[in-house]
Design an enzyme around this catalytic site. Structure first.
Site, PDB file in Angstrom:
ATOM      1  N   GLU A 100       9.828  -5.042   8.094  1.00 32.80           N
ATOM      2  CA  GLU A 100      10.272  -3.657   8.160  1.00 32.80           C
ATOM      3  C   GLU A 100      11.792  -3.649   8.231  1.00 32.80           C
ATOM      4  O   GLU A 100      12.386  -4.539   8.838  1.00 32.80           O
ATOM      5  CB  GLU A 100       9.700  -2.930   9.373  1.00 32.80           C
ATOM      6  CG  GLU A 100       8.415  -2.188   9.076  1.00 32.80           C
ATOM      7  CD  GLU A 100       7.202  -2.958   9.548  1.00 32.80           C
ATOM      8  OE1 GLU A 100       7.374  -3.888  10.365  1.00 32.80           O
ATOM      9  OE2 GLU A 100       6.081  -2.656   9.092  1.00 32.80           O
ATOM     10  N   HIS A 113      -3.158   6.949   2.702  1.00 37.57           N
ATOM     11  CA  HIS A 113      -2.597   5.831   3.434  1.00 37.57           C
ATOM     12  C   HIS A 113      -3.372   5.552   4.733  1.00 37.57           C
ATOM     13  O   HIS A 113      -3.467   4.400   5.150  1.00 37.57           O
ATOM     14  CB  HIS A 113      -1.125   6.101   3.728  1.00 37.57           C
ATOM     15  CG  HIS A 113      -0.334   4.857   3.978  1.00 37.57           C
ATOM     16  ND1 HIS A 113      -0.456   3.739   3.191  1.00 37.57           N
ATOM     17  CD2 HIS A 113       0.571   4.534   4.933  1.00 37.57           C
ATOM     18  CE1 HIS A 113       0.346   2.791   3.653  1.00 37.57           C
ATOM     19  NE2 HIS A 113       0.968   3.248   4.718  1.00 37.57           N
ATOM     20  N   CYS A 142      -7.209  -2.440   5.508  1.00 42.93           N
ATOM     21  CA  CYS A 142      -6.629  -3.790   5.484  1.00 42.93           C
ATOM     22  C   CYS A 142      -6.770  -4.481   6.836  1.00 42.93           C
ATOM     23  O   CYS A 142      -6.956  -5.689   6.915  1.00 42.93           O
ATOM     24  CB  CYS A 142      -5.166  -3.749   5.097  1.00 42.93           C
ATOM     25  SG  CYS A 142      -4.136  -2.856   6.297  1.00 42.93           S
ATOM     26  N   CYS A 157       0.814  -1.219   0.000  1.00 42.52           N
ATOM     27  CA  CYS A 157       0.000   0.000   0.000  1.00 42.52           C
ATOM     28  C   CYS A 157       0.841   1.260   0.000  1.00 42.52           C
ATOM     29  O   CYS A 157       0.447   2.273  -0.575  1.00 42.52           O
ATOM     30  CB  CYS A 157      -0.948  -0.008   1.190  1.00 42.52           C
ATOM     31  SG  CYS A 157      -1.998  -1.469   1.200  1.00 42.52           S
ATOM     32  N   THR A 197       8.391  -0.525   5.376  1.00 41.53           N
ATOM     33  CA  THR A 197       7.609  -1.728   5.132  1.00 41.53           C
ATOM     34  C   THR A 197       7.828  -2.219   3.704  1.00 41.53           C
ATOM     35  O   THR A 197       7.730  -1.439   2.757  1.00 41.53           O
ATOM     36  CB  THR A 197       6.119  -1.398   5.320  1.00 41.53           C
ATOM     37  OG1 THR A 197       5.930  -0.952   6.663  1.00 41.53           O
ATOM     38  CG2 THR A 197       5.246  -2.600   5.060  1.00 41.53           C
ATOM     39  N   GLU A 231       2.078  -1.494  14.195  1.00 42.00           N
ATOM     40  CA  GLU A 231       2.017  -0.764  12.930  1.00 42.00           C
ATOM     41  C   GLU A 231       0.674  -0.050  12.780  1.00 42.00           C
ATOM     42  O   GLU A 231       0.595   1.030  12.196  1.00 42.00           O
ATOM     43  CB  GLU A 231       2.209  -1.749  11.768  1.00 42.00           C
ATOM     44  CG  GLU A 231       2.331  -1.073  10.413  1.00 42.00           C
ATOM     45  CD  GLU A 231       1.888  -2.007   9.305  1.00 42.00           C
ATOM     46  OE1 GLU A 231       2.350  -3.168   9.276  1.00 42.00           O
ATOM     47  OE2 GLU A 231       1.047  -1.584   8.479  1.00 42.00           O
ATOM     48  N   TYR A 255      -5.623   1.654   5.832  1.00 37.04           N
ATOM     49  CA  TYR A 255      -5.624   0.770   6.998  1.00 37.04           C
ATOM     50  C   TYR A 255      -6.912  -0.051   7.122  1.00 37.04           C
ATOM     51  O   TYR A 255      -7.079  -0.816   8.065  1.00 37.04           O
ATOM     52  CB  TYR A 255      -5.283   1.549   8.266  1.00 37.04           C
ATOM     53  CG  TYR A 255      -3.786   1.651   8.392  1.00 37.04           C
ATOM     54  CD1 TYR A 255      -3.079   2.607   7.681  1.00 37.04           C
ATOM     55  CD2 TYR A 255      -3.067   0.722   9.131  1.00 37.04           C
ATOM     56  CE1 TYR A 255      -1.699   2.657   7.724  1.00 37.04           C
ATOM     57  CE2 TYR A 255      -1.685   0.766   9.189  1.00 37.04           C
ATOM     58  CZ  TYR A 255      -1.013   1.731   8.481  1.00 37.04           C
ATOM     59  OH  TYR A 255       0.352   1.762   8.515  1.00 37.04           O
TER      60      TYR A 255
END
Lengths: 508, 508, 508, 508
Positions: C265, C300, C306, C112, C199, C454, C304
Site C-alpha cells: 500500500e 469489491h 480472496c 481486484c 493497494t 485490510e 474479498y
C-alpha cells in the site's frame, strides 16, 4: 566472571533507577540475532522490557499502598510483587496493582510469574513438609527473606520445551526436553534442560525453576524446584524476537508505537547449573508436582487481570483516534467503545472475583478461586483479540499503511505527509500518526505479542482452562438440582454436603 | 372488605407454610383469562409463583446464615430479603442467597425488586432529608421496622406503562401513562396510573411504588414514592400470561416441566389508591428521581446473579439428558457443558465483583459498583440465551416434539410411548421425559419467561446497560493513558485525581 | 524522463517474468524510509508485492480457463483481471480465481481494485452517456482495448485522504484533501490531491483515478475519473510500512514467514498530473459519483472472497503445526480446524452467492447482488480475525517468542535452538520454525496487514456495510409479512410489486 | 377401513382447498392428549399445520413459475415439491420457493423432507441398480409418476427412535428401536418400529420410509426403503405437543400469535405395515444406506434456507413493534435490525451457494455442494436463536407478560388493558398486542419449535454438521499450500489433482 547479586556492595533497590543500575555489568550469556549481547541495559531492543519492570518500582514510590507492602521478614517496605498473600484482600490488591501497571506501561511488566510462583510454593512446601517431614518451607522463607532484603526481582521458569508431547519426561529420547537433575553433590544439585518463552528472565535477579506438569515416579529427577541467580554459570539465554522488534533499533521514537515499554521472552538453557541445598524447595517429591502446577496456574490465570489495564490503554487509543479523525460523535463509534469496555471489564471482574473468593491454605497463604480464575483467563484468550479488532476498526486503514517516521520527518516528503495525513484541525499530523502507531503496536506490533499471543498461551492455552473448568464444574451436584425440579428425585434425597467450587460459592 | 395485613391476629411469618397461609382470604381484585380469581393461593396457574417465594422462607429455616439476618430494628431473625446492606459482604451474601434460590426453584423467586427498592430508598431518603430537611428516612425506617416485625414480603412497583415514549410524563395526552398523585388530603395522597409487568406483586404483602425514570419540575406529581398494602382499595391486578401457562391447569405433573415453581408478572392498575403520609418516602422531590432509579438499577442489575443459579439447573438438566441419551462421554458434549459453565460463571463472577467492589453511601447503606453491575446484567441479556440454546442442543429434538403426558400415561398408547422413547437402560422413559420437559420449560415454556425474556428486559433492556457503561467508562482518563504511551503527552501532565469508576478500581 | 509504458518496444505481457521486466527502469518518484527508491523491482521490501502480481500471470499460463479470457477487443487471451463481466458466471469465475490466488500467495495480490473499477465504470459510463449524451463509454472501451493489447495491470485509486470528515470536498480548508481538477487545457485536465493506502499502485501500469464518495454540485471539480500511467509526471509515491516489513531486508528467508509474497500500500500524491481527454471517463458529472462508488463497492466487497483462499493457507498452517507439535489427534484441535473452516467457507459462500445472484446492467455488464456482497464483506471484517486467533491457539506461544533465524543458523547457538525446539520426530526444527513464522506472518506480521487490517477497512469499514445492508433490507416489505401473519392486515392488502433486493431474491 | 388415497374418485389436487378436502374422512389412528382424533382437518390444534401445506398449493397458483413445474412424467403442472432437480438452477429455485413460503407462513411448511428424500433416492437407486442389477430406479420413477398425477404430498420418515445409541440396530435388545422388516411375503414386506418427531406426516398422502444411518451387513433387515400411504393399516400416530399448543383451543385469534399457520411433528409407529414390492426402493442393500443418508442430509441441510423466510417475518415483526413503541429511529434499534438481517441473509447466501455449486449425479439428478450445505445448516443452528433474542430485545418485556386475549376483550377489564397498553398514537392496542404475540409465538411459542428447536436438530444436530465439514475440509491440500509458502516444500512438488470439495470450488 559472574557478578554476585548479593555481594558486599549490593544495596536494597528502591527506585526504577536503582533497579536499572542493578542490572548493569552482569556477566550473562545472551544471544540475539546470532550475537552475544554485552550490556542488556543499553540494548535498544531489550531496554523497553527493563523499563517496564522499573515502573513497578517507581509506582511503589508514587503509590506505596498500592504497589508495596511491609515485609513480614524485614519490617521494611518492599514491592508488593514480593509479598506472600495472607488474605483475599491481599490478592485483590495484586489485581489492582496489575491493572494499574497495565495502564502505565501498555505491556507485560513481567513480574507476575515469580510472584505467583513463590506464593504457590509457600503453601505447597508447607504441605510437603507436613507429609514428608522435609524442610522446604523454612528454606523458602529464608530465600524470600533475602529477596525482601534487597527488594529483588524474582522470575519464574516453568515451561519446558517438551519435545514429543505424547511422551512423559523420562520417556523422551533426549532427557533434556524437560529440566532435570543431571548431577548431585553434597552441596546441591546440577540441572540441565531448557525452558521456552520465559517472560522477564533476563531482567530478574533470581529465577525459581519449577516443573511444568504432573510427574510420575519414574520422573523423579524432573521433580526439582529451586532458586538460581540469573547470572548463574551454565545458563544461556536466547532472546525471542517479536513482531516489529527491530523498529527499536531504527533510531526514531514514533514507529515503535510505544517507545518506552515492551515485554520480553527468552529461551533459557540450563547446562549443569548448580542449585545449593538451601535453595532447593522440591527434590524428587514428584507427587507434589501437580499440586504445585495447579496452584501456580490458579494464581497466574487470575493475574491476567493485567490485560484489563492494557485494554484501558487500547480503549483510550481508540477513543483518541476517533476524535482525531473527527468521528467521535457517531453512534456506532461510541457503541464500539462501550463494547470494548464491556469486554475489558469482564476480564477485570472475573479476575477480582477469583481473588475475593479466595481461601486460606494450611500454610496461611491464600489461594484464589480455581473456577473463577479459569473463567477469567479463558476470557483473556478471546476478549483482547476482539478489543484489538475493534481498535483497528476505529483506527482506520492507516493503522497498517502509514509511511515511516523517516518519511514523516523528511525535509521535503515530510511536508506532503503532514499535509495529507492531517485529521481534525486541533491535532497535529504527528500526534495522529503517534496514536495510530500505538494501535499498530498493540494489535500487530511488539506489544501485540503480550496483549494477544501471550494472552492466549500464558498460564496455559485455552484448552487447559476448559479442562480445569470441566474438573471444577461439579456436574453431579447440578444434575441433582435438575432431578429434584423435574420431579425425578425428592429434594430430601438430594441433600448432600457441598464440596469444591460450590462450597466456596456458598461460603459465608 | 380489605383484609388488613397487620390486623390483631397477624403473626410473624416464619415458614413457607406460614407465608402461604398469610396470603389466603385476601380481597384482591385480580383478573386472569377474563375472570376474577377468588383465591390466588389455590389457583394452579398462580400457585407455583407463590411456592417460589415460600422457598425463600424455608431456605431461611434450613440455612439461616445464608438466607436470614438479625433485624437491627427488632433484634429477631428475619429474611435476608428484608435487610439493609451495611457492608460489601452483605451484598455478596445477597448474591449467594440469590444463586442458591435460583438453584432450588429454577425460576424467578420475585423478592429482589422489593429488596433492591428499599435499599436504594434507604440512601436516597437519607440524602433527600439532608438536602431538603424532610423526614423521609425515618419514615422508611419505621416502615422497615414493621416489615421486619411480621417478616413480610415487600414487592416493588416501578415500570410505568409509558404511553408515547417520546413524551415526558406531564406531556402525555393521558396523564395516567405514569403513576402520579391524583388527589391530596391531609392524611396522605391518592395515586393513579399503572405499572406493567410487575414481578411478584400479588404474592407480596406490601409494594413500594416508585417513579420509573428521571423527572423534571413539571413532572412533580409523578415524583411519588410510597408503600401500599397489596390489598389496598383501588388496585386491580391483571395477571400476565406466560408461555405454556395453562399446562398447570391440565392436571398432570410432567408437561409443566417444573411443576412446583414459576414466576409471576402482572399489570397493576392504581385507581385513586391511598398512601398515608407516614408511608410516603418521596413527594414532589423530582430532582431525586434519577438518583433513586440509578441506585435501584445498580443494585438490581447485579441481582441477576440469580440467573447463574437457574443456569446451574439447566446445566444439570443438560448433563442428565446427555446421560439418559447415552452420549455423555462424547467430547463435544463435555465441551458444551464446559461452555455453558464458562458463561454461567461469568454471570456469577461479574455480579459478585460488583458487590465486593461496593462502597458506602452517606446513610451507611452500601451500594454496589455501577460499572460492574451493568457489565453483569449486560451479560445476562445474552448468556442465558446461549446456555438455553446449548441445552436444546444436548436435549435433542424431543424437547419440542414429545407426546403429551396424557399419551404417556394412556393405558394402551402409553405402552408404545414408553417403549419407543426409552433411552439408556438405567433410566425409565418417564424420567427421560421429565428431564426433557424441564429443558422445554426453561427454554421455551413457563420458566423461559424468567430465564430468557426477563433476563433481557428486567432491570433495564440491553441498551440501558450500554448507556450506563458509556457514562461510567471514563474515556478522558483512558485517553490520557494512551497519549502518554504514544509520546504525545508527558506522564507528569497526565497526573490527575481519579474519580468515579477508576477511583473504585484503585480503592485499597 | 518518464518511460512510456506503450512505447514502440512495448510487448504484450504473458508470463510473470515478462511482467516483472515490464516494471524495470521506470522513472518513478517513490519514497521509502525517507529515501528515493531507484529500482522497485529489486528492492527486497517491495519485491514480494510484485511477485504476488506476477503470480496472476503465471497462473493464467498454468490454468488458462481459470485465470484468463479471450479479449472481446483483441480476440487474444488476456488476464481475467482485465475482463468486463458479461454474466453471473463471469463473476463467479472471478471469485474462483481470487480464491486460488489467495491460496497460492497467502496475501493480497492487488489486482481486484482495478478490475472492479473498470467493471463499474463500464456500466456507469454507459448510463452517463445515455443521460447526458457524453462519450465516456466508448473512451473507456478504447482504454480497455489498449490494456488488453499489452495485457497490462490496471490499478484503481479511490480513497481520498479526506481531511476533516465532517466537511464536503469543496468545504475543506485545503482543497487538496480530495483529488480534483486543478487546471484545464484543450488537451485534458490536470489533477491534484492524494489517495491514501492505495493497494498495488506502484506495480501497476495504469491507474484509474475515481472519486471516493457521493458529490454535490459544488463538488463538480472533484467529479473526475480518468486513467493515468503509473509513471505520469507529477506523481509521488510514499510507500506504506507494514508490520515486520524490514525482515525482508535482513537477508534470510525464514523470519519473513512468507518470503515470496506480500502486499503493498502506498500514499499516492498527485501534483498537477495530466489526463488527456480521451482517457477521461467522468468530468463534472457529480450526480453519477455515488452510482460509481456504490457499484464499485458492490463488486469489491464480494472480491474479498480472496480472503477465503488466504484462510485456506492459514488453516493449512494451523493443521501443519498441530501435527508438528504432535497434537493433531486431540478432539479440540480437530474441532478448531472445523471451526476455522466453517468461518472461512462462510466468506466464500456469501461471496459467490452475491456473484451468482448478479444481474445485468443496461450496458450488458453484470453487477453482483448488493445485499449479499455487503453480507460477505461484513463477515470478512470479523472472521479472519477469529481464524487468526484460532491459528495462534494451535500454533502455541512459540509463534511470538522464537529466537531469530540468525540464532537458528548460528554455528554454536543454532545447535541448541535446534535441539530444544524440536517437535515431533519426523519434522526438522527448521520446518517447525518455518511453519510458526508463517503463522506469525499472517497473524501479526506482514501479511496480517492484508489478512486482518485490510479485511477490516478495504472496500469500506464495517459501518459502511451496515449502512448498505440497512438500505437494502426492505423493512416495509418485511413489516407487511408480519402484519399479515399477526392478523393485522389481510394478505390481499399486502400484495405488492417486489423491488430491490427481494426482487432479486425471487428472480427466477 | 383405510381410505385409498388413489381410489376411483381421487382427483388431482390443485388448490389449497382441494388439498384440505383430500385429507378429510381418512381412517387414521392418531392420538393427542390421550384421545383419538376423529377428523384431523377440523382439529384446531392440527389445522394450522395443514394450512401451511395448503399454502404450498395456493402459492403454486399465484406464482406458478416459482412454486410449480411441468412434470416430465405427466406433462402437467405440479408442485415444485414433487420435482426431481435436473440442474443447479432447479435447486436454487427450491430455495427461493422455500424462502417465500417461510415468509408467507412464518413456520415450517413441512414438505421439504419428502422432496429431499425422493431426490436423494433418485440418484441412489440409479447407482444401486448399476451396482447390483436391481430395478429400484424404475420403481421409484413409477411411484413419482403416480404422485405427479395426483399432485400429492409426499412426506419422509427417517429418524428412528434409536434406543441405546451406543449399539447398532441389530444389537439393540428391542429390535424395534429401528424400523425393520418384520415379515416377508411374495407381495412385499411388513415393517415394524417407530420414527420420532416426523414433520408433516399426518397431512401427507404418502410417506417414504428410509433408514436413519449407516448400516452393516448384520443390519440387513433395517436396510429398507419404501413408500406407504399415510393411512396404511398398522400405523399409529402420536401427535407431538408444542409450546403453547393449546392456545389454538382457547377460541380466540390473538394469543396464538400466528393463528393460521403452524408446524407438526408426530411419532409414527409401524406395526407390521405392508409395503408392496413395486414400492420398495431398497431392500437389504445395507451398503447404500450411508450414501442415501448423506445425500439426503446434503439436500436437507441446504433446505433450511426456509428459515431465512421465517426470519424475514420476525425481522418485520421486530421493526413493526419498534415503530409501535415509538423507538424506531433510535440508532441501536436500527442497528439491531441490520444485525438480524446480516445473520438472516447469511443463512440464505450459504444455502443458495450450496445449490448453485451443485453437480450432476450419474442419474442426471443434481446434488448440492456438501460442504456449503453443512456450512448453511450449521449457521441455522445458531443464527435464528440470535435473531430471536434480538426480536425479544426490540419487543420489550411485554412479549412475555401481557394479559390474555380474554382480558383484552373483557367488557370492563379490556378497557383498562387497552388504555394502559397503548403505544404510539397511530396504532391500536390490539394491533400492538397482536404484534407482540407474533414475536412470542416465534421465540417462545408454537412456531419457536420450528424456528429454533427444529433449526437446531432438523437434518442433524450441530455436531453432525461439524463432522461433515471435518470430512470435507481437505486438510492435506491446505497443508501443502502452507508448506509451499513457508518454504518447506517446492510448489512443483505440491502439484496434485484436486478432489472433493476443492474440485467443486475450482470447477469452471
Amino acid at each position: 566472571m559472574t557478578k554476585n547479586p548479593m555481594s558486599a556492595d549490593t544495596k536494597k533497590i528502591v527506585s526504577g533507577e536503582d533497579y536499572i543500575n542493578s542490572l548493569r555489568n552482569r556477566d550473562l550469556n545472551i544471544y540475539l540475532f546470532g550475537e552475544q549481547i554485552k550490556e542488556v541495559v543499553d540494548h535498544p531492543m531489550i531496554r523497553p522490557s527493563i523499563n517496564a519492570v522499573a515502573e513497578t518500582y517507581d509506582l511503589a514510590i508514587r503509590e506505596p499502598e498500592l504497589a508495596s507492602v511491609i515485609s513480614p521478614f524485614t519490617g521494611k517496605r518492599i514491592s508488593r510483587f514480593l509479598h506472600v498473600v495472607m488474605s483475599a484482600h491481599d490478592m485483590v490488591l495484586q489485581n489492582k496493582m496489575q491493572r494499574k501497571l497495565g495502564q502505565n506501561t501498555g505491556t507485560c511488566f513481567q513480574r507476575c510469574v515469580g510472584m505467583d510462583a513463590f506464593n504457590s510454593l509457600y503453601s505447597v512446601t508447607f504441605e510437603m513438609d507436613e507429609a514428608n517431614n522435609t524442610t522446604y518451607h523454612s528454606r523458602l522463607k529464608s530465600f524470600l527473606k533475602t529477596m525482601h532484603e534487597f527488594n529483588f526481582v524474582v522470575g519464574g521458569a516453568m515451561t519446558d520445551v517438551k519435545g514429543d508431547r505424547s511422551l512423559a519426561p523420562h520417556q523422551q529420547e533426549d532427557p533434556d526436553m524437560f529440566v532435570h537433575i543431571a548431577k548431585r553433590t553434597k552441596e546441591g544439585v546440577y540441572i540441565s534442560g531448557a525452558k521456552a518463552h520465559q517472560t522477564g528472565c533476563i531482567n530478574s535477579h533470581y529465577m525459581l525453576v519449577m516443573p511444568t506438569m504432573r510427574l510420575g515416579e519414574a520422573d523423579k529427577d524432573y521433580a526439582i524446584v529451586g532458586a538460581v541467580p540469573v547470572e548463574a554459570k551454565g545458563i544461556t539465554y536466547i532472546y525471542g524476537r517479536q513482531s516489529c522488534d527491530t523498529r527499536s533499533m531504527e533510531g526514531g521514537s514514533i514507529d515503535t508505537g510505544n517507545n518506552t515499554y515492551g515485554g520480553q521472552e527468552a529461551m533459557v538453557i540450563f547446562d549443569n547449573v548448580f542449585i545449593p541445598n538451601e535453595w532447593i524447595f522440591m527434590d524428587g517429591d514428584y507427587e507434589f508436582a501437580s499440586m504445585l502446577v495447579e496452584r501456580f496456574t490458579t494464581y497466574h490465570r487470575r493475574s491476567y487481570v493485567c490485560k484489563s489495564g492494557v485494554g484501558d490503554v487500547l480503549i483510550g487509543a481508540a477513543a483518541n483516534i476517533a476524535e482525531m479523525n473527527g468521528v467521535e460523535k457517531a453512534s456506532h463509534i461510541k457503541d464500539k467503545l462501550v463494547q470494548m469496555t464491556h469486554l475489558n471489564e469482564t476480564i477485570y471482574a472475573t479476575g477480582i472475583a477469583a481473588s475475593y473468593q479466595g481461601h486460606s491454605t494450611k500454610s496461611g497463604c491464600y489461594l484464589c478461586d480455581d473456577m473463577l480464575a479459569n473463567v477469567c483467563k479463558h476470557h483473556v484468550t478471546k476478549m483482547p483479540y476482539e478489543i484489538g479488532r475493534l481498535a483497528q476498526d476505529l483506527g482506520g486503514g492507516l493503522v497498517a499503511t502509514m509511511p515511516s517516521e523517516k518519511d514523516l520527518n523528511h525535509p521535503e516528503i515530510g511536508v506532503l505527509v503532514k499535509k495529507y495525513l492531517k485529521g481534525k484541525a486541533e491535532f497535529t499530523t504527528v500526534e495522529r500518526v503517534r496514536m495510530l502507531r500505538l494501535i499498530e503496536n498493540m494489535t500487530l506490533g511488539r506489544n501485540a505479542v503480550g496483549y494477544l499471543t501471550e494472552s492466549m498461551h500464558g498460564a496455559g492455552s485455552p484448552q487447559a482452562q476448559r479442562i480445569q473448568i470441566g474438573r471444577a464444574m461439579q456436574l453431579e451436584y447440578k444434575k441433582r438440582l435438575a432431578k429434584v425440579l423435574a420431579g425425578i428425585q425428592d429434594a430430601d434425597d438430594a441433600v448432600e454436603e457441598l464440596s469444591g467450587y460450590f462450597k466456596r460459592v456458598f461460603a459465608l
